[in-house]
Design an enzyme around this catalytic site. Structure first.
Site, PDB file in Angstrom:
ATOM      1  N   HIS A 264       0.824  -1.204   0.000  1.00 27.62           N
ATOM      2  CA  HIS A 264       0.000   0.000   0.000  1.00 27.62           C
ATOM      3  C   HIS A 264       0.865   1.264   0.000  1.00 27.62           C
ATOM      4  O   HIS A 264       0.711   2.146  -0.859  1.00 27.62           O
ATOM      5  CB  HIS A 264      -0.922  -0.012   1.229  1.00 27.62           C
ATOM      6  CG  HIS A 264      -1.791   1.191   1.355  1.00 27.62           C
ATOM      7  ND1 HIS A 264      -3.088   1.209   0.922  1.00 27.62           N
ATOM      8  CD2 HIS A 264      -1.535   2.435   1.835  1.00 27.62           C
ATOM      9  CE1 HIS A 264      -3.592   2.418   1.137  1.00 27.62           C
ATOM     10  NE2 HIS A 264      -2.678   3.187   1.696  1.00 27.62           N
ATOM     11  N   GLU A 265       1.776   1.345   0.971  1.00 23.92           N
ATOM     12  CA  GLU A 265       2.606   2.549   1.072  1.00 23.92           C
ATOM     13  C   GLU A 265       3.525   2.677  -0.143  1.00 23.92           C
ATOM     14  O   GLU A 265       3.794   3.782  -0.610  1.00 23.92           O
ATOM     15  CB  GLU A 265       3.406   2.553   2.384  1.00 23.92           C
ATOM     16  CG  GLU A 265       2.556   2.509   3.667  1.00 23.92           C
ATOM     17  CD  GLU A 265       1.501   3.618   3.780  1.00 23.92           C
ATOM     18  OE1 GLU A 265       1.710   4.716   3.235  1.00 23.92           O
ATOM     19  OE2 GLU A 265       0.455   3.360   4.416  1.00 23.92           O
ATOM     20  N   HIS A 268       1.720   4.533  -2.784  1.00 23.36           N
ATOM     21  CA  HIS A 268       1.822   5.986  -2.594  1.00 23.36           C
ATOM     22  C   HIS A 268       3.180   6.485  -3.088  1.00 23.36           C
ATOM     23  O   HIS A 268       3.284   7.513  -3.753  1.00 23.36           O
ATOM     24  CB  HIS A 268       1.701   6.337  -1.105  1.00 23.36           C
ATOM     25  CG  HIS A 268       0.302   6.292  -0.564  1.00 23.36           C
ATOM     26  ND1 HIS A 268      -0.720   7.058  -1.086  1.00 23.36           N
ATOM     27  CD2 HIS A 268      -0.242   5.589   0.469  1.00 23.36           C
ATOM     28  CE1 HIS A 268      -1.827   6.826  -0.385  1.00 23.36           C
ATOM     29  NE2 HIS A 268      -1.568   5.938   0.553  1.00 23.36           N
ATOM     30  N   GLU A 294      -4.663   7.903  -2.938  1.00 25.96           N
ATOM     31  CA  GLU A 294      -5.153   6.635  -2.413  1.00 25.96           C
ATOM     32  C   GLU A 294      -5.537   5.681  -3.545  1.00 25.96           C
ATOM     33  O   GLU A 294      -5.463   4.462  -3.384  1.00 25.96           O
ATOM     34  CB  GLU A 294      -6.346   6.923  -1.487  1.00 25.96           C
ATOM     35  CG  GLU A 294      -6.620   5.868  -0.461  1.00 25.96           C
ATOM     36  CD  GLU A 294      -5.491   5.630   0.531  1.00 25.96           C
ATOM     37  OE1 GLU A 294      -4.568   6.470   0.644  1.00 25.96           O
ATOM     38  OE2 GLU A 294      -5.521   4.576   1.187  1.00 25.96           O
TER      39      GLU A 294
HETATM   40 ZN    ZN Z   1      -2.952   5.252   1.923  1.00 27.30          ZN
END
Ligand code: ZN
Length: 500
Positions: A264-265, A268, A294
């Site tokens: 997830h990170e 980003h 996101e």
């Molecule tokens: Zn996030």
């Protein structure tokens, strides 16, 4: 006015402000990764000083006048300059409306309130945090009032994270999603649950988890020459291209937590690492909104990272990393285990179906709180009632309930909806990517992530803030943001998994 020369002056000044922002980001990173507890007093002063400095710089009358002059002759500027001036003017207009004293007070209170939240969560004591939260909401209402808002103070708060979003627009999108999602979730609840105790009943040493996770994010494209990965209580990403920092946290008995937080990170980070070099430090080299940010993290975490073809590629390596724990477990069992849907208490650990119900309940609570319809002391009870209503579970204590998230302690009211907006965008982007790239699953199964990242680079990352979020999504996909592609994606994926 020599508009070319004035533009160059404005850009140089904008880049200095971006430098202050980078320093602030790294101090936040240090606070959550390295700083000893007693550093909090000094750190809150450092951050307040830098926030104040940034604000004073952004409101320097001489530069504000230049931005306004350029804005008046925008039709004489080239396309890139026009976008930068449009966005810089928006920042300047907002900054000049908020008094420096209020900016500094918010910054100082944020550090204290965050520390109070950490302690309250540890001690499971909401009353310790309540006065800080009350003051935080009051300061943010003052800020929203200073900025002016479309209709309600909450509009002004949302706009900080998702520019041009309004409560009415977001409510329409989330209401539509909720109407479709609740019955879908209930169908899954009625189906045969999948037992994952075989997965969580084993120990996965954290150094091995970390090693595997780092390999995964390197393979999908995270640039370790321009970023690093550390551990913190709540996973996050800060920094800009050249030095993007991501974090995760580990759970020895459930490798899913750190692994998907890392992906997830990294999603980003890939967005930040994909910004065009020539525009760094200016709006054309910055992300559009948190919702779009996101959409990138969710895309990699869920659409890619929780897909079966992704695990066709990575599962043999995971089995080699954990031969005793997973050596005899079939791929399909692992795939099911990373896609179980079940009611849960903690948002960040929720599956991709129920996750959005966690967001919906936060959205409903913070709207009511900001509107003054509920008092701070009512929050725990309201929270527990909503969790019961949407997820059908009882909240055992406030640490696992109203105190679980960091956001409100930092004054981030209006932030939560951007998570679900991101989920909706990610599904829309996926549909278009499949149209463009053809065999998406085949690429994943072969571990060929470059065409996927390139597609995101050219369609999303390369534009910086050129388009507003709604506009960007519509330009790429040909459709306005909606809940439908996301619901179709869920039905396509979870229909077979749960035999719906
Ligand atoms: Zn996030």
């Amino acid at each position: 006015m020599d508009s070319k020369k004035t533009y160059e002056e404005v850009i140089a000044w904008t880049k200095q402000i971006a430098v202050i922002g980078d320093v602030i980001g790294h101090l936040h990173w240090d606070q959550r990764v390295n700083m000893p507890p007693k550093g909090i007093t000094g750190r809150s002063e450092q951050l307040a000083f830098l926030e104040g400095l940034s604000h004073r710089k952004l409101t320097e009358p001489e530069m504000v006048a230049k931005v306004n002059e350029l804005s008046e002759v925008a039709d004489r500027l080239d396309d890139d300059a026009r976008v930068n001036i449009r966005e810089i003017k928006r920042d300047v207009d907002q900054a000049t409306k908020v008094p420096t004293a209020l900016v500094e007070e918010i910054s100082r209170h944020t550090s204290l309130s965050n520390a109070a939240w950490v302690e309250a969560r540890q001690k499971n004591d909401f009353n310790h945090f309540a006065p800080f939260l009350e003051k935080m909401i009051d300061l943010n209402k003052q800020k929203a009032a200073a900025l002016g808002f479309a209709d309600k103070p909450y509009d002004g708060m949302l706009d900080q994270f998702e520019p041009f979003a309004t409560e009415a627009k977001v409510k329409a999108l989330l209401d539509d999603l909720r109407e479709r999602l609740v019955p879908f979730f209930h169908k899954i609840l009625a189906a045969q649950p999948y037992d994952v105790s075989w997965l969580t009943g084993r120990v996965y040493p954290t150094d091995k988890q970390r090693e595997f996770g780092l390999d995964v994010i390197r393979e999908i494209g995270f640039d370790f020459e321009g970023g690093r990965q550390d551990i913190s209580a709540h996973p996050f990403t800060v920094g800009t291209k050249g030095d993007v920092r991501v974090t995760t946290r580990f759970n020895e008995s459930d490798l899913r937590q750190s692994l998907f937080a890392m992906i997830h990170e990294a999603g980003h980070a890939l967005y930040e690492q994909g910004m065009p070099d020539e525009h760094l430090g200016t709006p054309l080299g910055q992300s559009v909104s948190l919702g779009v940010h996101e959409s990138q993290s969710r895309f990699w975490e869920n659409i890619v990272g929780r897909s079966r073809p992704f695990w066709q590629h990575f599962y043999p390596q995971l089995q080699k990393t954990f031969p005793e724990q997973l050596g005899s477990v079939e791929l399909d069992d692992f795939y099911r285990a990373v896609n179980t849907v079940a009611p849960s208490l903690i948002r960040v650990e929720a599956d991709e179906v129920t996750y959005n119900l966690h967001v919906v309940l936060r959205f409903e609570i913070e709207r009511a709180f900001v509107a003054g319809e509920v008092k701070v002391t009512d929050l725990p009870e309201l929270w527990n009632a909503k969790v019961k209503h949407y997820l059908d579970i009882d909240v055992p204590d406030n640490a696992a309930g109203v105190l679980q998230d960091v956001h409100w302690s930092e004054g981030f009211m209006g932030y939560f909806p951007t998570y679900t907006i991101g989920n909706l965008y990610s599904a829309q982007l996926r549909d278009k990517m499949i149209d463009d790239l053809g065999d998406f699953d085949g690429l994943l199964a072969k571990g060929e992530f470059a065409p996927i990242l390139d597609w995101l680079r050219s369609n999303v990352h390369a534009h910086g803030k050129r388009y507003h979020a709604d506009e960007l999504i519509e330009r790429i996909t040909g459709a306005k943001p909606s809940a439908e592609p996301f619901m179709n994606y869920l039905a396509e994926k979870y229909g077979p998994l749960y035999k719906l």
